[in-house]
Design an enzyme around this catalytic site. Sequence first.
Site, PDB file in Angstrom:
ATOM      1  N   VAL A 226     -21.697   1.398  12.250  1.00 36.35           N
ATOM      2  CA  VAL A 226     -22.530   1.049  13.411  1.00 36.35           C
ATOM      3  C   VAL A 226     -23.741   0.232  12.969  1.00 36.35           C
ATOM      4  O   VAL A 226     -24.084  -0.791  13.590  1.00 36.35           O
ATOM      5  CB  VAL A 226     -22.974   2.327  14.163  1.00 36.35           C
ATOM      6  CG1 VAL A 226     -23.987   1.990  15.246  1.00 36.35           C
ATOM      7  CG2 VAL A 226     -21.765   3.040  14.767  1.00 36.35           C
TER       8      VAL A 226
ATOM      9  N   GLY B  79     -23.889   1.810   7.686  1.00 31.86           N
ATOM     10  CA  GLY B  79     -22.479   2.129   7.860  1.00 31.86           C
ATOM     11  C   GLY B  79     -21.862   1.241   8.924  1.00 31.86           C
ATOM     12  O   GLY B  79     -22.338   0.120   9.185  1.00 31.86           O
TER      13      GLY B  79
ATOM     14  N   LYS C 200     -15.070  18.365  25.272  1.00 34.15           N
ATOM     15  CA  LYS C 200     -15.124  18.334  23.811  1.00 34.15           C
ATOM     16  C   LYS C 200     -14.212  19.412  23.257  1.00 34.15           C
ATOM     17  O   LYS C 200     -14.102  20.495  23.829  1.00 34.15           O
ATOM     18  CB  LYS C 200     -16.548  18.627  23.317  1.00 34.15           C
ATOM     19  CG  LYS C 200     -16.819  18.154  21.920  1.00 34.15           C
ATOM     20  CD  LYS C 200     -17.138  16.672  21.914  1.00 34.15           C
ATOM     21  CE  LYS C 200     -17.317  16.108  20.532  1.00 34.15           C
ATOM     22  NZ  LYS C 200     -17.719  14.710  20.567  1.00 34.15           N
TER      23      LYS C 200
ATOM     24  N   GLY D  17     -29.297   3.482   7.779  1.00 36.51           N
ATOM     25  CA  GLY D  17     -27.844   3.663   7.720  1.00 36.51           C
ATOM     26  C   GLY D  17     -27.127   2.342   7.845  1.00 36.51           C
ATOM     27  O   GLY D  17     -27.134   1.714   8.914  1.00 36.51           O
TER      28      GLY D  17
HETATM   29  P1  NAD Z   1     -20.765   5.689   8.826  1.00 38.82           P
HETATM   30  O1  NAD Z   1     -20.406   6.892   8.030  1.00 38.82           O
HETATM   31  O2  NAD Z   1     -19.920   4.460   8.763  1.00 38.82           O
HETATM   32  O3  NAD Z   1     -22.272   5.214   8.422  1.00 38.82           O
HETATM   33  C1  NAD Z   1     -23.330   6.095   8.225  1.00 38.82           C
HETATM   34  C2  NAD Z   1     -24.147   5.526   7.044  1.00 38.82           C
HETATM   35  O4  NAD Z   1     -25.376   6.257   6.980  1.00 38.82           O
HETATM   36  C3  NAD Z   1     -23.441   5.679   5.682  1.00 38.82           C
HETATM   37  O5  NAD Z   1     -23.409   4.426   5.030  1.00 38.82           O
HETATM   38  C4  NAD Z   1     -24.327   6.690   4.943  1.00 38.82           C
HETATM   39  O6  NAD Z   1     -24.368   6.473   3.543  1.00 38.82           O
HETATM   40  C5  NAD Z   1     -25.677   6.442   5.595  1.00 38.82           C
HETATM   41  N1  NAD Z   1     -26.642   7.532   5.477  1.00 38.82           N
HETATM   42  C6  NAD Z   1     -26.434   8.859   5.557  1.00 38.82           C
HETATM   43  N2  NAD Z   1     -27.593   9.525   5.399  1.00 38.82           N
HETATM   44  C7  NAD Z   1     -28.554   8.592   5.259  1.00 38.82           C
HETATM   45  C8  NAD Z   1     -29.965   8.648   5.070  1.00 38.82           C
HETATM   46  N3  NAD Z   1     -30.622   9.811   5.026  1.00 38.82           N
HETATM   47  N4  NAD Z   1     -30.634   7.500   4.968  1.00 38.82           N
HETATM   48  C9  NAD Z   1     -30.013   6.312   5.019  1.00 38.82           C
HETATM   49  N5  NAD Z   1     -28.674   6.193   5.186  1.00 38.82           N
HETATM   50  C10 NAD Z   1     -27.961   7.319   5.296  1.00 38.82           C
HETATM   51  O7  NAD Z   1     -20.936   6.214  10.329  1.00 38.82           O
HETATM   52  P2  NAD Z   1     -21.001   5.325  11.657  1.00 38.82           P
HETATM   53  O8  NAD Z   1     -19.664   5.287  12.307  1.00 38.82           O
HETATM   54  O9  NAD Z   1     -21.740   4.068  11.375  1.00 38.82           O
HETATM   55  O10 NAD Z   1     -21.899   6.259  12.584  1.00 38.82           O
HETATM   56  C11 NAD Z   1     -23.310   6.333  12.391  1.00 38.82           C
HETATM   57  C12 NAD Z   1     -23.918   7.224  13.468  1.00 38.82           C
HETATM   58  O11 NAD Z   1     -23.597   6.712  14.758  1.00 38.82           O
HETATM   59  C13 NAD Z   1     -23.407   8.672  13.459  1.00 38.82           C
HETATM   60  O12 NAD Z   1     -24.478   9.521  13.854  1.00 38.82           O
HETATM   61  C14 NAD Z   1     -22.340   8.676  14.537  1.00 38.82           C
HETATM   62  O13 NAD Z   1     -22.144   9.965  15.075  1.00 38.82           O
HETATM   63  C15 NAD Z   1     -22.970   7.730  15.543  1.00 38.82           C
HETATM   64  N6  NAD Z   1     -22.030   7.103  16.483  1.00 38.82           N
HETATM   65  C16 NAD Z   1     -21.011   6.346  16.012  1.00 38.82           C
HETATM   66  C17 NAD Z   1     -20.146   5.740  16.913  1.00 38.82           C
HETATM   67  C18 NAD Z   1     -19.031   4.845  16.438  1.00 38.82           C
HETATM   68  O14 NAD Z   1     -18.465   4.141  17.264  1.00 38.82           O
HETATM   69  N7  NAD Z   1     -18.707   4.838  15.150  1.00 38.82           N
HETATM   70  C19 NAD Z   1     -20.332   5.917  18.299  1.00 38.82           C
HETATM   71  C20 NAD Z   1     -21.395   6.696  18.755  1.00 38.82           C
HETATM   72  C21 NAD Z   1     -22.251   7.273  17.823  1.00 38.82           C
END
Ligand code: NAD
Length: 339
Positions: free
Chosen positions: A181, A179, A80, A177
């Site tokens: 994922v 988002g 990292k 969430g």
């Molecule tokens: P993203 O920013 O696209 O989505 C996150 C969503 O969560 C956003 O829409 C945000 O408004 C919402 N959110 C934040 N706080 C909240 C709450 N208290 N209640 C409800 N919703 C809330 O991020 P992502 O890429 O979807 O990643 C989501 C999680 O998955 C993160 O923890 C990230 O580290 C983890 N992750 C992502 C990947 C990847 O491939 N993108 C891989 C491994 C882990």
Amino acid sequence: MTVFDAADFDNHHRLAFFTDPAAGLRAIIAIHRLRNGIAGGGIRMWPYDSDEAAIADALRLSRAMSYKFALADLPVGGGKTVVIGDSRRDKNEDLLRALGRAIDSLGGCYICGPDVGTTPEDMVVIGRETDHARGRPGESGDTSPATGFGVYHAIRAAAGHELGNDDLRGVRVAVQGAGAVGRALCRHLCDAGAEILIADIDPAAAAADFGASVVSPDEILAAEAEVLAPCALGAVLNDRTIPAIRAKIVCGGANNQLAEERHGAALAERGVLYVPDYVANAGGAINAVAEGADYDEAAALARTARIYDTCRRVFEKAEAEGIASSLAADRLAEEIIDG
Ligand code: NAD
């Protein structure tokens, strides 16, 4: 602080410090283990309160990458990079190129990719200085579809174990969430006939797609559902939230869901089956490692679907040893890495 006595120090292979005052770079690269001479892991840029906090994060996150790769059956060690700074204010081409030279000086033993505070576009800039940057646009690209696909298979495995049936038809899943994922996961849940509850702090994100019922963000963690899928922030499983959880299974894509390691045991004591986050959300990493000239999407997704089998191994070890699933996953990973 002494590094060797730090709580997160785990006989890491290497901890390297890089500065370039002209470019404003202060970075730490932690390599937890090398496997086949390589460690992989993302670049996190964050305005850490102290150098100690940055070092602790690099040590902790690099070990988590080793565990994630080991349980995903990828023969790569964990690494990292943490860059001390505010990505919105301090990130620029000079800094990224200086970081690229730092990564290049490690001679290829560390392969980087994007993480919090860095983007696929940043990997293009870093890649002007080193051949060891991945995750550029047009390569494995957006990892969230693969991550959501892997979480779906992890939920299936947990449902098979806990509910006696891995067919998710009619199973109620509360997704925190909406988002990248969360939405990728919902697509698969919808296809499987699951009943979806969804919450997001951004009302536009939490639209009622996938036939989902929209729930308030304050209610989602304690929603009446068989499965809770945290797909937003870390540390959502803590002293305050765990007593209120009504789901039998917690399995989502968010990183670092347990506020502290002891919360894995707290979930087990409440009879909640927790799928360790780094097992469930490994699909993106699996996809990123597979990238290159011979990238084969179907093969990467087939490997991601094997998260189902990994989850079952974790549950079986937890039962056999009478320990929490979080600890069982850590032990399995350590056996693979050190064995
Ligand atoms: P993203 O920013 O696209 O989505 C996150 C969503 O969560 C956003 O829409 C945000 O408004 C919402 N959110 C934040 N706080 C909240 C709450 N208290 N209640 C409800 N919703 C809330 O991020 P992502 O890429 O979807 O990643 C989501 C999680 O998955 C993160 O923890 C990230 O580290 C983890 N992750 C992502 C990947 C990847 O491939 N993108 C891989 C491994 C882990």
